[in-house]
Design a protein around this motif. Structure first.
Motif, short mmCIF file in Angstrom:
data_model
loop_
_atom_site.label_atom_id
_atom_site.label_comp_id
_atom_site.label_asym_id
_atom_site.label_seq_id
_atom_site.Cartn_x
_atom_site.Cartn_y
_atom_site.Cartn_z
N ASN A 114 0.83 -1.20 0.00
CA ASN A 114 0.00 0.00 0.00
C ASN A 114 0.87 1.26 0.00
N ALA A 115 0.24 2.38 0.11
CA ALA A 115 0.94 3.66 -0.02
C ALA A 115 2.04 3.82 1.01
N GLN A 116 1.84 3.23 2.19
CA GLN A 116 2.86 3.33 3.23
C GLN A 116 3.96 2.26 3.07
N GLY A 117 3.82 1.41 2.05
CA GLY A 117 4.80 0.33 1.86
C GLY A 117 4.55 -0.85 2.76
N LEU A 118 3.29 -0.94 3.24
CA LEU A 118 2.95 -2.08 4.11
C LEU A 118 2.18 -3.14 3.32
N TYR A 124 1.84 -5.05 12.57
CA TYR A 124 1.07 -4.29 11.58
C TYR A 124 0.42 -5.16 10.52
#
Lengths: 298, 341
Positions: A59-63, A257
């Motif tokens: 995702n956008a956060q790199g998660l 997470y």
């Protein structure tokens, strides 16, 4: 009282009755579950390569993506690989390992148990003392030690699991052979001059078959968990090749997470163990004594 | 062999070769014995299940062995068929000692059949009657020579339908199963069949059928039986001679009629007084003799001393088994050793 019972009967649905009264419900459930797992593992190629890193896998956060993400039903892992494809591919190697190691450990255990139980004296003593040694070693520690010697991969883990588990089967089979030996029909065969091997083949082994089935299902349940456990600890199947145990280990870091990275392989392991446990439970209750209904079952 | 099948009540031992049993084994000189026990002792730990026992099993004759449970009767049966080996003493088959090797024992077993006590346990529930009865034939390489035909004949001989061939023991009740057991014992056409309480697990009505079958088979085939039972009434019907066993040793032995009508040993008398049969010769024996409680007996004393209603001072020394008329008795009261003191 009887009238009340009779009245209450028609309100039960067919499914209720089947679940409550059918002695093989557990067996059926276990077989269906195991079948589903096998189909899932066999269909692995349909879900794509377990090694493919998707550009939109994070995702956008790199998660990692969670459950139900578009295109990734079970989410993605930390570098954006599809979890569904990885779990299915891992399932293949886990089930393969389970079946092979189950057969080899059962085979070795059965042979040792039969020979020790049937040929008394020195052979029995030597074999059973060796069995005792194998029973007394701590599974995980000695498994890890052995794995470092025999090497990694599928063959390595099959060897390790066989070494760890054959002794349990040998013990149980040995005890059962001793019990059968003292049965009168075995003595009758001895008194008639029937050769030992014939007695073994005709009067001992057939009486062990149902026990062997139950044992192999129970054994498989242990094999699944120890196989995955060893891979989790770094022995056995190695990354990047996915396997439920090493997936667990890999996902551990992301527990905070992205819990699905741990939960999903864990659920797979639990389901597989459960399937084998249900099968063994169902097989146990299939025995001639268990099939009789008592007043408690009514 | 000489006795018609209809001679059900106590057969007489008229002019029969002397059935011999003695502590020394010297009385067992008859060369015709199929199996001979010479001073056989079998210990299990500290217990002597069989104590210095000698006897001969003669062709075509029935030796009945009576005694209460735990007296070592079954151990004698197991010794004879080679399921146990004696601690000391010797068993002989046709004059030669039992071989030590497995292979040698198999040759002896070919000539000795055995009928077991519990027909529910003695037949493998997973085998068909064809397999059960045919097994001894296969074991000795006789199956190819019309083995199947032989199994059919045997099933017919014990009164089972030919269609039974492919049924399993679970289709039969106790009597039917015991017939199967008898057919198996006869499969190799043995000279001797050891019957270890063959009727005690059966209903009374079935018992008579099985006894009659055994007698009929003996008449046709000239079998010798070692017939073991705790039921004197049954033993009396089938036996030519009777051996009364207590604590693994012979108390009294001799022709059936003599033993059952005129028991000399106090133990035999007590056994006979307990028989609940309806035969007239029992009534004159009067009421039931009560035995004393069993207690350990000092070594070297008569094994029956603690329970004997007629125990006296001489009984601290074990009485030898001596010939008295046509029988052997081990009791000071009868043989005179110190009696009356």
């Amino acid at each position: 009282m009887a009238a009340v019972l009779l009245q209450s009967e028609p309100t039960e649905t067919f499914a209720d009755r089947r679940f409550r009264f059918h002695p093989r419900a557990a067996l059926l459930a276990g077989l269906i579950l195991l079948g589903a797992l096998i189909v899932f593992a066999l269909l692995a190629p349909l879900f794509g390569s377990p090694y493919r890193v998707f550009a939109d896998g994070l995702n956008a956060q790199g998660l990692p993506l969670g459950l139900g993400a578009p295109g990734h039903l079970l989410g993605t892992d930390e570098i954006g690989r599809d979890m569904l494809a990885r779990l299915a591919s891992a399932g293949r190697i886990d089930l393969e390992m389970t079946f092979i190691a189950d057969i080899t450990s059962m085979g070795l255990g059965i042979v040792v148990g039969l020979v020790a139980g049937f040929y008394r004296g020195l052979v029995e003593q030597v074999l059973m003392r060796i069995t005792d040694v194998f029973l007394s070693v701590p599974t995980i520690v000695s498994g890890l030690a052995l794995a470092s010697v025999v090497g990694e991969g599928l063959t390595g883990i099959v060897v390790v699991v066989t070494a760890l588990y054959w002794a349990w089967t040998a013990r149980v089979i040995y005890g059962e052979v001793l019990r059968l030996r003292s049965r009168v029909f075995v003595e009758a065969a001895v008194a008639a001059g029937v050769p030992r091997m014939t007695i073994l083949r005709r009067h001992i082994v057939p009486h062990l078959s149902s026990l062997m089935l139950v044992l192999s299902a129970l054994n498989a349940a242990s094999v699944v968990s120890i196989g995955a456990g060893l891979s989790y600890l770094g022995a056995g199947v190695q990354l990047p090749r996915p396997e439920w145990g090493n997936m667990l280990e890999e996902g551990e870091n992301a527990l905070g997470y992205a819990p699905h990275l741990v939960v999903e392989p864990l659920v797979m392991i639990i389901l597989t163990v459960l399937a084998f446990m249900l099968i063994s439970e169902g097989l146990t209750n299939r025995g001639p004594t268990a099939r009789e209904k008592t007043w408690l079952d009514k | 062999m000489t006795r018609p099948a209809t001679a059900l009540p106590a057969p007489h031992a008229e002019g029969s070769p002397r059935f011999a049993a003695g502590p020394s084994g010297d009385a067992t000189a008859s060369p015709r014995a199929i199996v001979k026990l010479v001073k056989v002792t079998k210990r299990f730990g500290a217990t002597r299940a069989v104590d210095d026992l000698s006897l001969s099993l003669l062709p075509g004759r029935t030796l009945g062995m009576v005694g209460e449970s735990g007296c070592g009767k079954s151990t004698v049966a197991r010794l004879v068929v080679g399921l146990e080996r004696p601690t000391s003493g010797e068993l002989q088959y046709e004059g030669r000692p039992y071989p030590r090797s497995d292979r040698g024992m198999r040759r002896v077993r070919r000539h000795i059949g055995m009928v077991f006590q519990d027909p529910y346990e003695a037949l493998d529930p997973r085998c068909t009657l064809r397999q059960i009865v045919g097994e001894p034939l296969m074991a000795h390489g006789l199956w190819r020579d019309g083995g199947l035909e032989r199994v059919r004949t045997l099933l017919d001989a014990v009164g089972l339908p030919k269609a039974a061939l492919d049924s399993r023991p679970s289709h039969y009740s106790g009597g039917g199963r015991q017939r199967v057991g008898i057919a198996r014992a006869l499969a190799l056409d043995p000279a001797l069949v050891v019957c270890d309480e063959p009727t005690s697990a059966l209903d009374v009505s079935i018992q008579a059928q099985i006894i009659n079958l055994l007698l009929q088979l003996q008449a046709v085939r000239g079998l010798a039986y070692l017939f073991i039972s705790h039921d004197l009434d049954v033993v009396r019907r089938v036996s030519d001679e009777v051996v009364v066993i207590y604590a693994g040793a012979i108390m009294e032995s001799g022709p059936t009629t003599a033993i059952t009508t005129e028991p000399k040993h106090p133990y035999t008398r007590a056994l006979l007084s307990g028989v609940t049969g309806t035969m007239p010769d029992q009534r004159k024996l009067g009421s039931r003799i009560r035995l004393n409680e069993e207690r350990p007996v000092p070594t070297g004393a008569c094994p029956f001393a603690s329970r004997c209603p007629e125990v006296h001072r001489a009984c601290v020394k074990r009485p030898p088994l001596l010939a008295v008329g046509d029988r052997l008795v081990a009791c000071h009261l009868v043989t005179g050793g110190g009696a009356g003191t």
